[in-house]
Design an enzyme around this catalytic site. Structure first.
Site, PDB file in Angstrom:
ATOM      1  N   GLY A   1      49.610 -21.810  13.532  1.00 57.32           N
ATOM      2  CA  GLY A   1      50.283 -22.928  12.882  1.00 57.32           C
ATOM      3  C   GLY A   1      50.593 -22.619  11.432  1.00 57.32           C
ATOM      4  O   GLY A   1      50.949 -21.498  11.061  1.00 57.32           O
ATOM      5  N   SER A   2      50.399 -23.610  10.570  1.00 52.11           N
ATOM      6  CA  SER A   2      50.879 -23.509   9.190  1.00 52.11           C
ATOM      7  C   SER A   2      50.112 -22.528   8.315  1.00 52.11           C
ATOM      8  O   SER A   2      50.559 -22.228   7.206  1.00 52.11           O
ATOM      9  CB  SER A   2      50.871 -24.895   8.543  1.00 52.11           C
ATOM     10  OG  SER A   2      51.841 -25.730   9.150  1.00 52.11           O
ATOM     11  N   THR A   3      48.963 -22.038   8.765  1.00 58.06           N
ATOM     12  CA  THR A   3      48.301 -20.990   7.976  1.00 58.06           C
ATOM     13  C   THR A   3      49.191 -19.749   7.885  1.00 58.06           C
ATOM     14  O   THR A   3      49.025 -18.926   6.986  1.00 58.06           O
ATOM     15  CB  THR A   3      46.942 -20.610   8.579  1.00 58.06           C
ATOM     16  OG1 THR A   3      47.106 -20.298   9.974  1.00 58.06           O
ATOM     17  CG2 THR A   3      45.931 -21.742   8.434  1.00 58.06           C
TER      18      THR A   3
END
Length: 688
Positions: A286-288
């Site tokens: 995801g956004s990591t």
């Protein structure tokens, strides 16, 4: 010649012929037996008068970085029987006494003794007292031998890292398996003669040889931090309703893993020792991924920190697919995209970068390949070749969907941002020592390659701080009192393995960050699997990071850099915010400029003798790009210290510094072969 004489001579001749024929048959039979059955008959005769047993070796202990034991071995006795002898030499009443000592039902004992096998185990690894009591009955055919039982004094602490040893002393998982060849020691196969009653006669020098104990493993794991990580993770798994979770704590400069925790909602069980999700399982980050994306885009000069992207007020359509943001946004630069975690902004950066360049950047960060950690079963994650990417795939990869990483892989990638751009090999075994205390292997920090330049890493460090420290950031719950924290949240939908689509209400929520951001000492990754909607990484993973970080900095006595301890960097340029970053200097004299002719030029810093951490600190302070080879301490650099720095890169050669083993010549020393281990990063040392 009379008739009687002739008859007598005929009888003698017939008898002689018969005897010769019988002798010939005996010789033929003897030759036949010797040629065809000799080895078998010799073995049978040998077995009638000799026996064999094995004296087990003590399996070496496993201890944490402070010497706290995580795995030990205790001596036990194992009772065996030669069924035929036992039945012939004992009464049912005597065998009932034996069953009582072994805490067996008499019928179970009789069942084992009725087997046709020449040897059976009655009970293994019981207390020495019970073993002696069984022998004291004096039943012919009953014997005991010493064996060692593995136990774990801290129960399930670091269970998936330490692993499990089987009944016969072999490593089955974790470090018990990875380093089995040196931890298990060397057992002694003992041959002996016995008398007519079968009693052993130990008159051979071999009986005096003791088994060689296994080596002791000293880990990088800190039991206090490990316990804290497991406790905080277990609490959040229960509170959030997650099915399981993982935490990794490591030193971003050295790759030393200080904690690796895995907790399931089902509670502790044997499976925890057989499987390590932190290295064996992959998930969509995801956004990591946005911190890595931004680093790649800056390094490739595809964007600048000032470039603005229109984030479509929360809805962006590509190829009839719509990408959503959690809240609507207009124009954002890279810092804003990372701070508010805009999927649309990340998608547009990925589209600007392009498939091939983004793929190459991800590979440089280690995405899609194993880190080389010294644990078995490491997965490589998932990163498909860019030739098969559609435009929507590239956009999705920008915010971490369609790409799979392991927790250790993601932690190592972010460690590169923290340490100035280097991909380091993570490891959990610091050293191994034989029974006499001599080091037979050591691990030292090892740089595998450079992912990004130090200035890019520093820029991303600054941007990631806003995620935590800014009021508008997504990870305010990751703050740690007194410290500047940098990091990134992630929330990704889980894939339905049956049809390849995404679950709408099953997510992986994560946070990865490091502190102190000005001088990173700890990198912590938290991942919670299979949580419901609205369980964002900033809400459930970030608080776990904060609690672990607060305890870890206290245990390790890490203090935040004070204003008095900060000095301005040399004015070699400004960062993207227009400010000159502050940094703790290793030695201000190492980067003083030189006056050559009428021009002011920079002198090459002196890296000699510095550890990898200190060398990277000096490189960042001096705004010098370094090309690192090897691990340990700097033993050579090019150009030399003090020389005019006419180009941006200094080549550093590092090597391990090993204490003198006492061996005077090569003939006096031995080396543990690298083939004993897998995963790399092992530096064998001489053992006298």
């Amino acid at each position: 010649m009379n008739t009687s004489f002739k008859q007598r001579r005929a009888r003698i001749g017939a008898l002689t012929f018969t005897l010769v024929a019988l002798f010939g048959l005996a010789v033929i039979r003897l030759v036949f037996l010797v040629a065809l059955y000799g080895p078998k008959l010799n073995s049978l005769a040998h077995d009638e008068h000799t026996g064999e047993t094995q004296l087990a070796a003590v399996r070496g202990p496993i201890v944490d970085r402070n010497g706290e034991p995580l795995a030990l071995s205790a001596e036990t006795r194992s009772v065996y029987a030669r069924p035929k002898k036992v039945v012939e030499s004992s009464t049912p009443a005597e065998r009932s006494k034996l069953a009582a000592i072994l805490m067996m039902m008499p019928i179970s004992l009789e069942s084992k003794l009725n087997k046709a096998a020449p040897f059976v185990w009655l009970e293994r690894r019981i207390s020495p007292d019970k073993g002696q009591a069984a022998e004291a009955l004096g039943i012919d055919g009953i014997g005991t031998i010493s064996e060692y039982k593995r136990f774990y004094p801290e129960s399930n602490l670091a269970a998936s890292v330490v692993g499990l040893a089987g009944m016969d002393g072999q490593g089955l998982s974790g470090l018990e398996l990875q380093y089995d060849r040196i931890v298990r020691g060397e057992a002694v196969e003992l041959s002996f003669d016995h008398d007519a009653q079968g009693h052993p006669i130990f008159d051979s020098p071999l009986a005096l040889k003791a088994p060689e104990p296994g080596a002791q493993l000293e880990l990088t794991i800190d039991s206090s931090i490990q316990s804290l990580a497991e406790t905080e993770l277990a609490a959040e798994v229960k509170t959030s309703g997650a099915k399981r979770g993982s935490v990794i704590v490591l030193d971003p400069f050295t790759g030393e893993v200080m904690a690796m925790a895995n907790v399931s909602a089902d509670g502790a069980n044997l499976h925890d020792r057989l499987h390590n999700p932190a290295v064996e399982d992959a998930f969509e980050p995801g956004s990591t991924m946005k911190g890595i994306l931004g680093s790649i885009a800056l390094a490739d000069h595809a964007i600048t920190t000032d470039k603005q992207f229109f984030c479509e007020n929360g809805h962006f359509t590509i190829d009839r697919h719509t990408i959503h943001d959690h809240s609507p946004h207009g124009w954002l630069n890279l810092g804003g995209i990372i701070e508010v975690s805009s999927n649309i902004g990340a998608s547009k950066i990925a589209l600007t970068l392009g498939s091939q360049r983004y793929y190459e950047g991800l590979r440089a960060f280690g995405i899609g390949s194993r880190t080389g950690i010294d644990l078995p079963g490491e997965a490589g994650g998932l990163l498909s070749k860019p030739a098969g990417w559609k435009e929507i795939d590239l956009a999705n990869h920008g915010f971490g969907q369609g790409v799979a990483v392991t927790p250790i892989q993601l932690a190592v990638a972010y460690a590169a941002i923290a340490n100035g751009g280097n991909i380091v090999r993570p490891y959990v075994v610091k050293a191994a020592y034989d029974a006499e205390g001599h080091a037979i292997l050591t691990h030292t920090p090892q740089v595998l390659r450079r992912a990004i330049a130090p200035d890019i890493a520093h820029q991303m460090n600054l941007l990631l701080r806003n995620v935590v420290m800014s009021d508008g950031g997504t990870a305010a719950k990751a703050r740690v009192d007194g410290f500047i924290v940098a990091g990134k949240t992630g929330t990704a939908q889980m894939v339905n393995p049956e049809n390849g689509t995404y679950f709408q209400n099953r997510h992986v929520s994560s946070f990865v960050g490091f502190l102190p951001a000005d001088d990173p000492r700890l990198l912590i990754l938290v991942a919670l699997y299979d949580v419901g909607h609205e369980h964002f990484g900033g809400l459930i993973a970030a608080p776990v990071f904060s609690e672990i970080a607060q305890g870890a900095v206290r245990d390790l006595n890490i203090t935040a850099p004070s204003e008095a301890g900060m000095i301005p960097m040399p004015d070699f340029g400004k960062d993207s915010s227009g400010k000159t970053p502050a940094r703790t200097a290793a030695d201000p004299d190492d980067y003083l400029p030189l006056l050559t002719g009428s021009k002011l030029t920079r002198a090459t810093p002196n890296f000699s003798g510095l550890s990898l951490r200190r060398a990277m600190e000096l490189a960042r302070v001096s705004r010098v790009d370094v090309d690192v080879h090897g691990g340990g301490y700097v033993v050579a650099q090019e150009p030399a210290a003090g020389a005019p720095l006419n180009h941006a890169t200094v080549k550093l050669t590092l090597a391990a510094i090993v204490a003198d083993s006492g061996a005077d010549t090569a003939a006096d020393a031995s080396v543990v072969p690298a083939s004993y281990f897998s995963g790399g990063g092992v530096s064998p040392v001489r053992r006298k």
